[in-house]
Design a protein around this motif. Structure first.
Motif, PDB file in Angstrom:
ATOM      1  N   LYS A  76      -8.526 -12.485   6.581  1.00 29.88           N
ATOM      2  CA  LYS A  76      -8.809 -12.125   5.197  1.00 29.88           C
ATOM      3  C   LYS A  76      -7.658 -11.304   4.605  1.00 29.88           C
ATOM      4  CE  LYS A  76     -12.914 -13.715   3.971  1.00 29.88           C
ATOM      5  NZ  LYS A  76     -13.113 -14.557   2.761  1.00 29.88           N
ATOM      6  N   ILE A  77      -7.079 -10.435   5.425  1.00 29.38           N
ATOM      7  CA  ILE A  77      -5.926  -9.651   4.965  1.00 29.38           C
ATOM      8  C   ILE A  77      -4.760 -10.576   4.654  1.00 29.38           C
ATOM      9  CG2 ILE A  77      -4.156  -7.999   5.706  1.00 29.38           C
ATOM     10  CD1 ILE A  77      -6.373  -6.480   7.187  1.00 29.38           C
ATOM     11  N   GLU A  78      -4.469 -11.520   5.547  1.00 31.79           N
ATOM     12  CA  GLU A  78      -3.398 -12.489   5.300  1.00 31.79           C
ATOM     13  C   GLU A  78      -3.654 -13.277   4.029  1.00 31.79           C
ATOM     14  OE1 GLU A  78      -1.169 -14.197   9.091  1.00 31.79           O
ATOM     15  OE2 GLU A  78      -3.325 -14.614   9.179  1.00 31.79           O
ATOM     16  N   GLU A  79      -4.882 -13.725   3.849  1.00 32.77           N
ATOM     17  CA  GLU A  79      -5.244 -14.506   2.665  1.00 32.77           C
ATOM     18  C   GLU A  79      -5.036 -13.690   1.392  1.00 32.77           C
ATOM     19  OE1 GLU A  79      -9.380 -16.118   0.675  1.00 32.77           O
ATOM     20  OE2 GLU A  79      -9.195 -16.210   2.863  1.00 32.77           O
ATOM     21  N   PHE A  80      -5.459 -12.434   1.415  1.00 34.23           N
ATOM     22  CA  PHE A  80      -5.306 -11.579   0.243  1.00 34.23           C
ATOM     23  C   PHE A  80      -3.833 -11.353  -0.080  1.00 34.23           C
ATOM     24  CE2 PHE A  80      -4.993  -7.253  -1.585  1.00 34.23           C
ATOM     25  CZ  PHE A  80      -5.679  -7.480  -2.773  1.00 34.23           C
ATOM     26  N   LEU A  81      -3.026 -11.053   0.930  1.00 36.04           N
ATOM     27  CA  LEU A  81      -1.606 -10.815   0.708  1.00 36.04           C
ATOM     28  C   LEU A  81      -0.897 -12.065   0.198  1.00 36.04           C
ATOM     29  CD1 LEU A  81      -0.721  -8.596   3.801  1.00 36.04           C
ATOM     30  CD2 LEU A  81      -1.007  -7.854   1.427  1.00 36.04           C
ATOM     31  N   SER A  82      -1.374 -13.236   0.588  1.00 34.59           N
ATOM     32  CA  SER A  82      -0.748 -14.477   0.120  1.00 34.59           C
ATOM     33  C   SER A  82      -1.075 -14.752  -1.346  1.00 34.59           C
ATOM     34  CB  SER A  82      -1.203 -15.660   0.983  1.00 34.59           C
ATOM     35  OG  SER A  82      -2.552 -16.007   0.725  1.00 34.59           O
ATOM     36  N   GLU A  83      -2.151 -14.169  -1.853  1.00 37.45           N
ATOM     37  CA  GLU A  83      -2.591 -14.426  -3.223  1.00 37.45           C
ATOM     38  C   GLU A  83      -2.026 -13.426  -4.230  1.00 37.45           C
ATOM     39  OE1 GLU A  83      -6.783 -14.243  -2.869  1.00 37.45           O
ATOM     40  OE2 GLU A  83      -7.003 -16.292  -2.084  1.00 37.45           O
ATOM     41  N   GLU A  84      -1.790 -12.191  -3.794  1.00 35.26           N
ATOM     42  CA  GLU A  84      -1.368 -11.148  -4.735  1.00 35.26           C
ATOM     43  C   GLU A  84       0.134 -11.222  -5.000  1.00 35.26           C
ATOM     44  OE1 GLU A  84      -3.621  -9.108  -6.407  1.00 35.26           O
ATOM     45  OE2 GLU A  84      -4.796 -10.698  -5.456  1.00 35.26           O
ATOM     46  N   HIS A  85       0.525 -10.922  -6.226  1.00 40.24           N
ATOM     47  CA  HIS A  85       1.913 -11.071  -6.632  1.00 40.24           C
ATOM     48  C   HIS A  85       2.706  -9.774  -6.659  1.00 40.24           C
ATOM     49  CE1 HIS A  85       2.208 -15.298  -8.598  1.00 40.24           C
ATOM     50  NE2 HIS A  85       1.507 -15.327  -7.481  1.00 40.24           N
ATOM     51  N   VAL A  86       2.048  -8.638  -6.702  1.00 44.39           N
ATOM     52  CA  VAL A  86       2.761  -7.366  -6.806  1.00 44.39           C
ATOM     53  C   VAL A  86       2.295  -6.406  -5.724  1.00 44.39           C
ATOM     54  CG1 VAL A  86       3.271  -5.374  -8.267  1.00 44.39           C
ATOM     55  CG2 VAL A  86       3.050  -7.633  -9.304  1.00 44.39           C
ATOM     56  N   GLY A  87       3.266  -5.855  -4.990  1.00 38.52           N
ATOM     57  CA  GLY A  87       2.996  -4.791  -4.038  1.00 38.52           C
ATOM     58  C   GLY A  87       3.851  -3.593  -4.389  1.00 38.52           C
ATOM     59  N   ARG A  88       3.569  -2.451  -3.802  1.00 35.23           N
ATOM     60  CA  ARG A  88       4.307  -1.227  -4.123  1.00 35.23           C
ATOM     61  C   ARG A  88       4.847  -0.616  -2.838  1.00 35.23           C
ATOM     62  NH1 ARG A  88      -0.118  -2.145  -6.766  1.00 35.23           N
ATOM     63  NH2 ARG A  88      -0.073  -2.223  -9.061  1.00 35.23           N
ATOM     64  N   ILE A  89       6.182  -0.464  -2.806  1.00 36.11           N
ATOM     65  CA  ILE A  89       6.821   0.147  -1.656  1.00 36.11           C
ATOM     66  C   ILE A  89       7.089   1.617  -1.953  1.00 36.11           C
ATOM     67  CG2 ILE A  89       9.099  -0.680  -2.419  1.00 36.11           C
ATOM     68  CD1 ILE A  89       9.933  -0.666   0.549  1.00 36.11           C
ATOM     69  N   ALA A  90       6.732   2.486  -1.028  1.00 41.24           N
ATOM     70  CA  ALA A  90       6.952   3.921  -1.163  1.00 41.24           C
ATOM     71  C   ALA A  90       7.965   4.366  -0.126  1.00 41.24           C
ATOM     72  CB  ALA A  90       5.638   4.689  -0.992  1.00 41.24           C
ATOM     73  N   SER A  91       9.080   4.917  -0.599  1.00 38.64           N
ATOM     74  CA  SER A  91      10.100   5.471   0.297  1.00 38.64           C
ATOM     75  C   SER A  91      10.342   6.920  -0.108  1.00 38.64           C
ATOM     76  CB  SER A  91      11.394   4.656   0.210  1.00 38.64           C
ATOM     77  OG  SER A  91      11.878   4.614  -1.133  1.00 38.64           O
ATOM     78  N   ILE A  92      11.107   7.644   0.688  1.00 36.69           N
ATOM     79  CA  ILE A  92      11.345   9.063   0.440  1.00 36.69           C
ATOM     80  C   ILE A  92      12.772   9.257  -0.073  1.00 36.69           C
ATOM     81  CG2 ILE A  92      11.384  11.375   1.443  1.00 36.69           C
ATOM     82  CD1 ILE A  92       8.613  10.085   1.316  1.00 36.69           C
ATOM     83  N   ASP A  93      12.894   9.905  -1.251  1.00 38.53           N
ATOM     84  CA  ASP A  93      14.223  10.072  -1.827  1.00 38.53           C
ATOM     85  C   ASP A  93      14.965  11.244  -1.188  1.00 38.53           C
ATOM     86  OD1 ASP A  93      13.428  12.473  -3.038  1.00 38.53           O
ATOM     87  OD2 ASP A  93      13.246  11.603  -5.040  1.00 38.53           O
ATOM     88  N   GLU A  94      16.187  11.484  -1.656  1.00 33.36           N
ATOM     89  CA  GLU A  94      17.041  12.493  -1.033  1.00 33.36           C
ATOM     90  C   GLU A  94      16.510  13.913  -1.191  1.00 33.36           C
ATOM     91  OE1 GLU A  94      20.871  12.403  -2.793  1.00 33.36           O
ATOM     92  OE2 GLU A  94      20.122  12.402  -4.851  1.00 33.36           O
ATOM     93  N   ASN A  95      15.581  14.099  -2.139  1.00 35.99           N
ATOM     94  CA  ASN A  95      14.991  15.423  -2.342  1.00 35.99           C
ATOM     95  C   ASN A  95      13.629  15.567  -1.682  1.00 35.99           C
ATOM     96  OD1 ASN A  95      17.138  16.463  -4.035  1.00 35.99           O
ATOM     97  ND2 ASN A  95      16.389  15.061  -5.621  1.00 35.99           N
ATOM     98  N   GLY A  96      13.226  14.542  -0.929  1.00 39.81           N
ATOM     99  CA  GLY A  96      11.967  14.605  -0.205  1.00 39.81           C
ATOM    100  C   GLY A  96      10.757  14.149  -0.980  1.00 39.81           C
ATOM    101  N   TYR A  97      10.976  13.584  -2.181  1.00 42.11           N
ATOM    102  CA  TYR A  97       9.869  13.091  -2.986  1.00 42.11           C
ATOM    103  C   TYR A  97       9.633  11.600  -2.719  1.00 42.11           C
ATOM    104  CZ  TYR A  97      10.107  17.357  -5.785  1.00 42.11           C
ATOM    105  OH  TYR A  97      10.093  18.663  -6.195  1.00 42.11           O
ATOM    106  N   PRO A  98       8.378  11.165  -2.766  1.00 40.79           N
ATOM    107  CA  PRO A  98       8.126   9.727  -2.623  1.00 40.79           C
ATOM    108  C   PRO A  98       8.570   8.981  -3.875  1.00 40.79           C
ATOM    109  CG  PRO A  98       6.080  10.909  -3.050  1.00 40.79           C
ATOM    110  CD  PRO A  98       7.135  11.953  -2.870  1.00 40.79           C
TER     111      PRO A  98
END
Length: 211
Positions: free
Chosen positions: A14-36
């Motif tokens: 079900k997770i695979e199926e959902f990910l195959s259908e959705e068009h937008v995801g959000r990646i969170a990384s940490i910047d040089e000042n420690g903020y997401p």
């Protein structure tokens, strides 16, 4: 804790199926000042990993080079449930039916050209199902002009709220309220919830909503 457990998606399919259908995801990384830093991205889920394409330079790439631990989130709001569904005046009773996937993992820039073409071709297949493109090969010069980010999940968890935590009669009552309100998403939501609309205003439960 009991409610949280009942909201968890237990089916990897079900997770695979959902990910195959959705068009937008959000990646969170940490910047040089420690903020997401959170960025919406097109993505594809291939062989258990998330692939995204990017410009060759950018803040998120700098963030990943400095700290490869990232988060990735995909969600779908199925239906807003107005407060009057539960109470005539208490605004706190408003709720939402939803599906969401949250990934914690390690990100990297794909260097292998065969894998790079795999990720990019996967994106084209997902977002352009009608075709009209030539699949990239590992020796295509175009691969030098784009970065491909790969996230390998270390934790992959899903939650869904489509009435599965309710008694059968309460779920039917909620479904009837959604049908009567008739939002633009109502019929699709009812289908996800396991209901079929019969005629103009009748519902039949055809499937138990268990993921």
């Amino acid at each position: 804790m009991k409610l949280i457990g009942r909201l968890e998606i237990k089916s990897y399919e079900k997770i695979e199926e959902f990910l195959s259908e959705e068009h937008v995801g959000r990646i969170a990384s940490i910047d040089e000042n420690g903020y997401p830093q959170i960025i919406p991205m097109n993505f594809v889920f291939v062989d258990g990993a998330i692939y995204m394409h990017s410009y060759l330079r950018g803040e998120k790439l700098d963030n990943i080079a400095r700290n490869d631990k990232v988060g990735f989130e995909v969600d779908r709001e199925l239906e807003f449930l107005p407060s009057y569904f539960s109470h005539p005046t208490d605004a706190s009773q408003a709720d939402t039916l939803y599906i969401s996937i949250v990934i914690k993992g390690k990100a990297s820039l794909v260097q292998d050209y065969e894998e790079k073409s795999l990720g990019l071709n996967g994106l084209m297949k997902k977002y352009q199902p009608e075709g009209n493109y030539i699949p990239l090969q590992k020796d295509d010069l175009a691969l030098d002009e784009v970065a491909v980010i790969k996230i390998i999940p270390e934790s992959l968890r899903g939650k869904y709220k489509i009435g599965q935590h309710m008694r059968r009669d309460s779920r039917m009552a909620l479904a009837n309220k959604i049908l009567k309100r008739n939002s633009s998403t109502a019929r699709q939501t009812l289908k996800v919830m396991g209901f079929e609309v019969v005629g103009d205003d009748k519902l039949r439960m055809i499937d138990e909503p268990v993921w």
